[in-house]
Write an enzyme that holds these catalytic residues in place. Structure first.
Site, PDB file in Angstrom:
ATOM      1  N   CYS A 112       0.816  -1.227   0.000  1.00  0.00           N
ATOM      2  CA  CYS A 112       0.000   0.000   0.000  1.00  0.00           C
ATOM      3  C   CYS A 112       0.844   1.269   0.000  1.00  0.00           C
ATOM      4  O   CYS A 112       0.351   2.343  -0.327  1.00  0.00           O
ATOM      5  CB  CYS A 112      -0.941   0.009   1.202  1.00  0.00           C
ATOM      6  SG  CYS A 112      -1.996  -1.431   1.237  1.00  0.00           S
ATOM      7  N   HIS A 248      -3.647   7.112   3.050  1.00  0.00           N
ATOM      8  CA  HIS A 248      -3.994   5.809   2.473  1.00  0.00           C
ATOM      9  C   HIS A 248      -5.363   5.412   3.023  1.00  0.00           C
ATOM     10  O   HIS A 248      -5.648   5.590   4.204  1.00  0.00           O
ATOM     11  CB  HIS A 248      -2.933   4.780   2.865  1.00  0.00           C
ATOM     12  CG  HIS A 248      -3.319   3.376   2.531  1.00  0.00           C
ATOM     13  ND1 HIS A 248      -3.799   3.022   1.295  1.00  0.00           N
ATOM     14  CD2 HIS A 248      -3.313   2.240   3.283  1.00  0.00           C
ATOM     15  CE1 HIS A 248      -4.071   1.725   1.293  1.00  0.00           C
ATOM     16  NE2 HIS A 248      -3.788   1.230   2.488  1.00  0.00           N
ATOM     17  N   ASN A 278     -10.261  -0.151  -0.043  1.00  0.00           N
ATOM     18  CA  ASN A 278      -8.799  -0.070   0.026  1.00  0.00           C
ATOM     19  C   ASN A 278      -8.229  -0.480  -1.335  1.00  0.00           C
ATOM     20  O   ASN A 278      -8.319  -1.642  -1.719  1.00  0.00           O
ATOM     21  CB  ASN A 278      -8.309  -0.998   1.138  1.00  0.00           C
ATOM     22  CG  ASN A 278      -6.797  -0.981   1.313  1.00  0.00           C
ATOM     23  OD1 ASN A 278      -6.067  -0.444   0.481  1.00  0.00           O
ATOM     24  ND2 ASN A 278      -6.336  -1.582   2.386  1.00  0.00           N
TER      25      ASN A 278
HETATM   26  O1  UT7 Z   1      -3.911  -1.338   3.666  1.00  0.00           O
HETATM   27  C1  UT7 Z   1      -2.972  -2.021   4.456  1.00  0.00           C
HETATM   28  C2  UT7 Z   1      -3.216  -1.917   5.874  1.00  0.00           C
HETATM   29  N1  UT7 Z   1      -4.501  -2.455   6.212  1.00  0.00           N
HETATM   30  C3  UT7 Z   1      -4.938  -2.302   7.390  1.00  0.00           C
HETATM   31  O2  UT7 Z   1      -4.237  -1.674   8.183  1.00  0.00           O
HETATM   32  C4  UT7 Z   1      -6.263  -2.884   7.761  1.00  0.00           C
HETATM   33  C5  UT7 Z   1      -6.294  -3.043   9.209  1.00  0.00           C
HETATM   34  N2  UT7 Z   1      -7.429  -3.719   9.804  1.00  0.00           N
HETATM   35  C6  UT7 Z   1      -8.700  -3.280   9.738  1.00  0.00           C
HETATM   36  O3  UT7 Z   1      -9.040  -2.411   8.984  1.00  0.00           O
HETATM   37  C7  UT7 Z   1      -9.680  -3.910  10.713  1.00  0.00           C
HETATM   38  O4  UT7 Z   1      -8.971  -4.687  11.639  1.00  0.00           O
HETATM   39  C8  UT7 Z   1     -10.772  -4.770  10.042  1.00  0.00           C
HETATM   40  C9  UT7 Z   1     -11.782  -3.892   9.330  1.00  0.00           C
HETATM   41  C10 UT7 Z   1     -10.132  -5.754   9.096  1.00  0.00           C
HETATM   42  C11 UT7 Z   1     -11.529  -5.575  11.115  1.00  0.00           C
HETATM   43  O5  UT7 Z   1     -12.061  -4.707  12.127  1.00  0.00           O
HETATM   44  P1  UT7 Z   1     -11.844  -5.061  13.676  1.00  0.00           P
HETATM   45  O6  UT7 Z   1     -12.618  -4.082  14.437  1.00  0.00           O
HETATM   46  O7  UT7 Z   1     -10.364  -5.104  13.923  1.00  0.00           O
HETATM   47  O8  UT7 Z   1     -12.510  -6.467  13.824  1.00  0.00           O
HETATM   48  P2  UT7 Z   1     -11.848  -7.856  14.252  1.00  0.00           P
HETATM   49  O9  UT7 Z   1     -10.878  -8.345  13.234  1.00  0.00           O
HETATM   50  O10 UT7 Z   1     -11.354  -7.726  15.655  1.00  0.00           O
HETATM   51  O11 UT7 Z   1     -13.112  -8.808  14.223  1.00  0.00           O
HETATM   52  C12 UT7 Z   1     -14.217  -8.603  15.063  1.00  0.00           C
HETATM   53  C13 UT7 Z   1     -15.259  -9.675  14.773  1.00  0.00           C
HETATM   54  C14 UT7 Z   1     -14.721 -11.108  14.749  1.00  0.00           C
HETATM   55  O12 UT7 Z   1     -15.681 -11.922  15.387  1.00  0.00           O
HETATM   56  P3  UT7 Z   1     -15.494 -12.406  16.899  1.00  0.00           P
HETATM   57  O13 UT7 Z   1     -14.211 -13.152  16.927  1.00  0.00           O
HETATM   58  O14 UT7 Z   1     -15.457 -11.139  17.716  1.00  0.00           O
HETATM   59  O15 UT7 Z   1     -16.708 -13.236  17.132  1.00  0.00           O
HETATM   60  C15 UT7 Z   1     -14.666 -11.441  13.288  1.00  0.00           C
HETATM   61  O16 UT7 Z   1     -14.812 -12.823  13.034  1.00  0.00           O
HETATM   62  O17 UT7 Z   1     -15.858  -9.462  13.481  1.00  0.00           O
HETATM   63  C16 UT7 Z   1     -15.841 -10.688  12.742  1.00  0.00           C
HETATM   64  N3  UT7 Z   1     -15.743 -10.370  11.315  1.00  0.00           N
HETATM   65  C17 UT7 Z   1     -16.804 -10.068  10.565  1.00  0.00           C
HETATM   66  N4  UT7 Z   1     -18.128 -10.018  10.843  1.00  0.00           N
HETATM   67  C18 UT7 Z   1     -18.966  -9.656   9.842  1.00  0.00           C
HETATM   68  C19 UT7 Z   1     -14.625 -10.281  10.558  1.00  0.00           C
HETATM   69  N5  UT7 Z   1     -14.950  -9.931   9.315  1.00  0.00           N
HETATM   70  C20 UT7 Z   1     -16.299  -9.791   9.286  1.00  0.00           C
HETATM   71  C21 UT7 Z   1     -17.237  -9.442   8.291  1.00  0.00           C
HETATM   72  N6  UT7 Z   1     -18.533  -9.375   8.610  1.00  0.00           N
HETATM   73  N7  UT7 Z   1     -16.845  -9.117   7.026  1.00  0.00           N
END
Ligand code: UT7
Length: 321
Positions: A112, A248, A278
């Site tokens: 990125c 970004h 993204n």
């Molecule tokens: O461009 C390069 C750099 N990229 C980044 O820096 C991206 C960084 N990460 C992020 O943007 C975020 O971490 C995400 C958007 C990917 C995820 O958000 P989060 O608030 O960190 O959520 P999480 O990964 O902690 O997941 C929370 C919950 C999980 O369920 P449990 O374990 O709490 O039951 C996931 O399984 O959300 C669940 N989950 C989803 N639920 C519905 C993960 N993906 C989805 C989804 N829809 N698409």
């Protein structure tokens, strides 16, 4: 001597993939995607489009905006993680399509941060007098390395391209660039199969983006906070000197955290993540062109561009537009 942005352009493929459509493909909801990432839709390349074809359209727009012709381009660099081929590189494919012959053309692979890396390299060629019209592109077809069965990643990415033309100037332009990387975080965000490292097993999954989102998120916030501070300190500037943050576009919440660190209200932040998702190396030049064309970013404005991505790689550019 400075290098100055003479023109900007961007291009996205026609096809829009909405959150509602993704609800039918994986176990997710529009509400989850919006609240966790700020994304509402993304654009997806048609079957006959490639990273180079998106880059070509963005480049044409930047060249036109700069008031030059493709034949004036004497240096061409593309930041991309999704090249059309192993080789020739995307730069040479764009070069040939634009009818440019003979100048250096290559691509830079820094996930990125690819556009910020490419901009920093091009800046050095322009300020050293080696280039009079450098074409700098960020372009991606991330949809080609997305696992459409993995809800934790497939809702985040999109396709697109952005470009700028850099020219030498005695007035301020690219004021400073700051590039960093730390390979110790390689396992948090990666696509496992490559060329020298042969794919094993399920090709679709092997080529796809793997991400430990939450860990990547925390490091993105910390690292981007540090690099914007470094950029301001290197130029003895206070945050209120900035007119715009051009970040970004990985996640609206990461962008908000960086803006907060800078003490910048969100009205001074260019946000495209809702419409485009993204787009990796394409996201900064796309956001820049969107805001130039809608009249928000004006000549003389002071911009801080930053990016963070797989590797990890990260970087920033302080730009007088
Ligand atoms: O461009 C390069 C750099 N990229 C980044 O820096 C991206 C960084 N990460 C992020 O943007 C975020 O971490 C995400 C958007 C990917 C995820 O958000 P989060 O608030 O960190 O959520 P999480 O990964 O902690 O997941 C929370 C919950 C999980 O369920 P449990 O374990 O709490 O039951 C996931 O399984 O959300 C669940 N989950 C989803 N639920 C519905 C993960 N993906 C989805 C989804 N829809 N698409």
């Amino acid at each position: 001597m400075y290098s100055r942005i003479a023109g900007t352009g961007h291009y996205v493929p026609e096809r829009i993939l909405t959150n509602a459509e993704l609800e039918k493909i994986v176990d997710t909801t529009d509400e989850w995607i919006r609240s966790r990432s700020g994304i509402e839709q993304r654009h997806i390349a048609a079957d006959d489009q490639t990273t180079a074809s998106l880059a070509i359209e963005a480049a044409k727009r930047a060249i036109e905006a700069a008031g030059i012709t493709p034949g004036d381009i004497d240096f061409l660099v593309v930041g991309t993680t999704t090249p059309d081929l192993v080789f020739p590189n995307v730069g040479t494919i764009v070069q040939e399509a634009l009818g440019i012959h003979g100048c250096a053309a290559f691509s830079v692979e820094a996930a990125c941060s690819g556009f910020i890396y490419a901009l920093s390299i091009a800046d050095k060629f322009v300020t050293s007098g080696e280039s009079k019209n450098a074409l700098v592109i960020g372009a991606e077809t991330l949809s080609r390395i997305t696992d459409w069965t993995d809800r934790s990643t497939c809702v985040l990415f999109g396709d697109g391209a952005g470009a700028v033309v850099l020219q030498p100037s005695t007035e301020q332009g690219i004021i400073s660039t700051h590039l960093h990387a730390d390979g110790q975080y390689k396992d948090l965000l990666y696509a496992p199969a490559g060329v020298s490292k042969r794919p094993q097993g399920d090709l679709n999954k092997e080529f796809a983006i793997h991400m430990q989102g939450n860990e990547a998120f925390k490091l993105a916030v910390k690292t981007l906070g540090a690099v914007v501070k470094e950029t301001l300190e290197a130029n003895s500037l206070d945050h209120d000197a900035l007119d715009w943050l051009v970040p970004h576009q990985a996640n609206k919440r990461i962008i908000e955290a960086t803006a907060k660190r800078l003490g910048m209200p969100m009205e001074k932040v260019i946000l495209t993540v809702a419409k485009y998702g993204n787009t990796s190396a394409a996201s900064v030049p796309m956001a820049l062109d969107v805001a130039v064309r809608d009249g928000r970013i004006k000549r003389g404005d002071l911009l801080l561009a930053e990016a963070f991505g797989g590797g990890f790689t990260w970087g920033s550019a302080l730009i007088r537009f």
